[in-house]
Design a protein around this motif. Structure first.
Motif, mmCIF file in Angstrom:
data_model
loop_
_atom_site.group_PDB
_atom_site.id
_atom_site.type_symbol
_atom_site.label_atom_id
_atom_site.label_comp_id
_atom_site.label_asym_id
_atom_site.label_seq_id
_atom_site.Cartn_x
_atom_site.Cartn_y
_atom_site.Cartn_z
ATOM 1 N N SER A 1 0.878 -1.117 0.102
ATOM 2 C CA SER A 1 -0.103 0.003 0.139
ATOM 3 C C SER A 1 0.989 1.258 0.111
ATOM 4 O O SER A 1 2.029 1.302 0.271
ATOM 5 C CB SER A 1 -0.968 -0.009 1.442
ATOM 6 O OG SER A 1 0.010 0.118 2.439
ATOM 7 N N ALA A 2 0.485 2.518 -0.446
ATOM 8 C CA ALA A 2 1.000 3.456 -0.381
ATOM 9 C C ALA A 2 1.111 4.027 0.957
ATOM 10 O O ALA A 2 2.289 4.731 1.301
ATOM 11 C CB ALA A 2 0.006 4.659 -1.143
ATOM 12 N N ALA A 3 0.455 3.625 2.031
ATOM 13 C CA ALA A 3 0.523 4.092 3.365
ATOM 14 C C ALA A 3 1.838 3.251 3.917
ATOM 15 O O ALA A 3 2.562 4.165 4.570
ATOM 16 C CB ALA A 3 -0.495 3.606 4.102
ATOM 17 N N ALA A 4 2.078 2.189 3.496
ATOM 18 C CA ALA A 4 3.181 1.304 3.820
ATOM 19 C C ALA A 4 4.329 2.274 3.381
ATOM 20 O O ALA A 4 5.422 2.155 3.980
ATOM 21 C CB ALA A 4 3.169 0.030 3.533
ATOM 22 N N LEU A 5 4.254 2.467 2.275
ATOM 23 C CA LEU A 5 5.671 3.183 1.369
ATOM 24 C C LEU A 5 6.207 4.456 2.228
ATOM 25 O O LEU A 5 7.209 4.490 2.576
ATOM 26 C CB LEU A 5 5.383 3.615 0.051
ATOM 27 C CG LEU A 5 5.395 2.279 -0.915
ATOM 28 C CD1 LEU A 5 4.845 2.666 -2.633
ATOM 29 C CD2 LEU A 5 6.833 1.685 -1.092
ATOM 30 N N ILE A 6 4.831 5.223 2.534
ATOM 31 C CA ILE A 6 5.373 6.499 3.269
ATOM 32 C C ILE A 6 5.682 6.332 4.688
ATOM 33 O O ILE A 6 6.472 7.153 5.160
ATOM 34 C CB ILE A 6 4.040 7.414 3.015
ATOM 35 C CG1 ILE A 6 4.538 9.128 3.268
ATOM 36 C CG2 ILE A 6 2.990 7.239 3.837
ATOM 37 C CD1 ILE A 6 5.711 9.505 2.126
ATOM 38 N N LYS A 7 5.197 5.358 5.204
ATOM 39 C CA LYS A 7 5.486 5.138 6.720
ATOM 40 C C LYS A 7 6.847 4.568 6.813
ATOM 41 O O LYS A 7 7.449 4.654 7.712
ATOM 42 C CB LYS A 7 4.560 3.938 7.280
ATOM 43 C CG LYS A 7 4.761 3.550 8.623
ATOM 44 C CD LYS A 7 3.798 2.659 9.274
ATOM 45 C CE LYS A 7 3.974 2.253 10.578
ATOM 46 N NZ LYS A 7 2.984 1.265 11.036
ATOM 47 N N SER A 8 7.412 4.029 5.532
ATOM 48 C CA SER A 8 8.732 3.336 5.665
ATOM 49 C C SER A 8 9.696 4.425 5.193
ATOM 50 O O SER A 8 11.012 4.093 4.651
ATOM 51 C CB SER A 8 8.835 2.196 5.047
ATOM 52 O OG SER A 8 7.870 1.209 5.579
ATOM 53 N N TRP A 9 9.384 5.556 4.936
ATOM 54 C CA TRP A 9 10.199 6.663 4.066
ATOM 55 C C TRP A 9 11.674 7.008 4.682
ATOM 56 O O TRP A 9 12.700 6.942 3.964
ATOM 57 C CB TRP A 9 9.492 7.922 3.782
ATOM 58 C CG TRP A 9 9.460 8.893 4.925
ATOM 59 C CD1 TRP A 9 8.366 8.873 5.793
ATOM 60 C CD2 TRP A 9 10.271 9.847 5.278
ATOM 61 N NE1 TRP A 9 8.509 9.850 6.894
ATOM 62 C CE2 TRP A 9 9.920 10.528 6.588
ATOM 63 C CE3 TRP A 9 11.722 10.301 4.779
ATOM 64 C CZ2 TRP A 9 10.492 11.488 7.342
ATOM 65 C CZ3 TRP A 9 12.271 11.346 5.613
ATOM 66 C CH2 TRP A 9 11.544 11.736 6.815
ATOM 67 N N ARG A 10 11.632 6.924 6.084
ATOM 68 C CA ARG A 10 13.108 6.910 6.687
ATOM 69 C C ARG A 10 13.775 6.076 6.499
ATOM 70 O O ARG A 10 15.017 5.987 6.283
ATOM 71 C CB ARG A 10 12.658 7.334 8.272
ATOM 72 C CG ARG A 10 11.822 8.659 8.477
ATOM 73 C CD ARG A 10 11.951 8.669 10.033
ATOM 74 N NE ARG A 10 11.181 9.873 10.465
ATOM 75 C CZ ARG A 10 9.882 10.191 10.387
ATOM 76 N NH1 ARG A 10 8.974 9.078 9.941
ATOM 77 N NH2 ARG A 10 9.177 11.261 10.823
ATOM 78 N N ILE A 11 13.371 4.498 6.776
ATOM 79 C CA ILE A 11 13.987 3.517 6.242
ATOM 80 C C ILE A 11 14.558 3.441 4.887
ATOM 81 O O ILE A 11 15.685 3.243 4.785
ATOM 82 C CB ILE A 11 13.169 2.201 6.816
ATOM 83 C CG1 ILE A 11 12.668 2.199 8.174
ATOM 84 C CG2 ILE A 11 14.010 1.000 6.337
ATOM 85 C CD1 ILE A 11 11.882 1.140 8.791
ATOM 86 N N ALA A 12 13.501 3.853 3.918
ATOM 87 C CA ALA A 12 14.141 3.885 2.518
ATOM 88 C C ALA A 12 15.318 4.669 2.215
ATOM 89 O O ALA A 12 16.270 4.409 1.600
ATOM 90 C CB ALA A 12 12.999 4.266 1.683
ATOM 91 N N ILE A 13 15.280 5.963 2.964
ATOM 92 C CA ILE A 13 16.062 6.835 2.760
ATOM 93 C C ILE A 13 17.418 6.259 3.203
ATOM 94 O O ILE A 13 18.411 6.526 2.765
ATOM 95 C CB ILE A 13 15.816 8.196 3.208
ATOM 96 C CG1 ILE A 13 14.703 8.920 2.564
ATOM 97 C CG2 ILE A 13 17.303 9.067 3.095
ATOM 98 C CD1 ILE A 13 14.339 10.255 3.009
ATOM 99 N N LEU A 14 17.341 5.684 4.425
ATOM 100 C CA LEU A 14 18.530 5.116 5.046
ATOM 101 C C LEU A 14 19.326 3.943 4.071
ATOM 102 O O LEU A 14 20.387 4.006 4.068
ATOM 103 C CB LEU A 14 18.378 4.819 6.485
ATOM 104 C CG LEU A 14 19.372 3.878 7.043
ATOM 105 C CD1 LEU A 14 20.492 4.982 7.421
ATOM 106 C CD2 LEU A 14 19.045 3.477 8.563
ATOM 107 N N VAL A 15 18.268 3.096 3.848
ATOM 108 C CA VAL A 15 18.838 2.125 2.797
ATOM 109 C C VAL A 15 19.508 2.660 1.525
ATOM 110 O O VAL A 15 20.629 1.948 1.058
ATOM 111 C CB VAL A 15 17.674 1.230 2.364
ATOM 112 C CG1 VAL A 15 17.967 0.352 1.507
ATOM 113 C CG2 VAL A 15 17.590 0.425 3.868
ATOM 114 N N ILE A 16 18.890 3.714 1.147
ATOM 115 C CA ILE A 16 19.419 4.388 -0.369
ATOM 116 C C ILE A 16 20.741 4.972 0.055
ATOM 117 O O ILE A 16 21.711 4.480 -0.801
ATOM 118 C CB ILE A 16 18.500 5.342 -0.724
ATOM 119 C CG1 ILE A 16 16.967 4.683 -1.505
ATOM 120 C CG2 ILE A 16 19.228 6.365 -1.995
ATOM 121 C CD1 ILE A 16 16.180 5.599 -1.768
#
Length: 250
Positions: free
Chosen positions: A182-197
């Motif tokens: 879901s889009a909600a799951a994507l935006i909820k994990s944005w900090r983790i995503a940026i850290l991984v990137i």
């Protein structure tokens, strides 16, 4: 489809992808001798010219040159055949979409290919800066003798890894359309995503080359939020459609 049918379908897709990579590798073998090897060496030539020293790429064993040409040809095969194996991935995932959403498959496919090539180009673009930076630590009077295998491994992994990383947001959107993410799951994990990137780009580039790291990280972060934006619009549309259907049923 049953689990067995899924496995048969997966085997078929993998076989087609493998054949495409082999054909691309044959073309890559020819291209390596024409201009690819010269292009890969170019950053090292520039360093040697700028420093006026003996900086060069060395082949320590008798089979090194042949092995590395095979490696370059195989990597070029992956890059050149990307339209085929990307299509096979999408074709394997398409059964998870409904009839209306399957219409978007071509858009996913058409977006993934340019993004993959753009990622490869981005990795290639920052390569000269990385080579220049890392060889700048050699003391005055010294020269860098770069082992061919280590240098080629670094170049090829950088180019292909960044190319694949650029395609990941497209798959996030595809998983959203399939109802898995879901889009909600994507935006909820944005900090983790940026850290991984950031961690990924830090590994792909030398830790001292902050400029190249951010040159790769910024477009990847932008693509992640673009994927979230598309997923958000899709979720809203699905929610509105379900609400209308529920109202009609009542």
């Amino acid at each position: 489809m049953s689990l067995g049918a899924h496995l048969i379908e997966l085997r078929k897709r993998l076989f087609i992808s493998a054949i495409a990579i082999v054909v691309g590798g044959i073309v890559g073998w020819v291209l390596t001798d024409l201009f690819v090897w010269e292009a890969i060496q170019e950053p090292v030539y520039r360093v040697a010219e700028a420093r006026d020293d003996a900086t060069s790429i060395i082949f320590p064993t008798i089979s090194s040159a042949f092995d590395l040409r095979l490696q370059i040809a195989f990597t070029l095969g992956i890059v050149l055949s990307s339209p085929v194996w990307l299509y096979q991935i999408f074709a394997f995932l398409v059964p998870g979409l409904n009839t209306k959403e399957r219409k978007f498959t071509f858009a996913f496919f058409a977006t993934a290919i340019p993004l993959f090539f753009a990622g490869c180009a981005a990795g290639w673009f920052v390569l000269p800066n990385i080579v220049k930076l890392m060889t700048s630590f050699v003391p005055e009077g010294g020269a860098s003798l770069l082992t061919a295998k280590e240098y080629i491994d670094f170049v090829l992994k950088l180019v292909v890894a960044i190319g694949i990383a650029f395609v990941v947001p497209v798959f996030l959107v595809l998983l959203n359309f399939a109802g898995i993410l879901s889009a909600a799951a994507l935006i909820k994990s944005w900090r983790i995503a940026i850290l991984v990137i950031v961690l990924f780009t830090a590994i792909a580039t030398p830790s001292a080359d902050v400029v190249s790291m951010f040159m790769l990280a910024i477009p990847m972060v932008a693509l992640y939020f673009a994927a979230w934006g598309i997923a958000h619009l899709h979720d809203k549309r699905v929610e509105r459609r379900n609400r209308i259907e529920f109202g009609a049923a009542v």
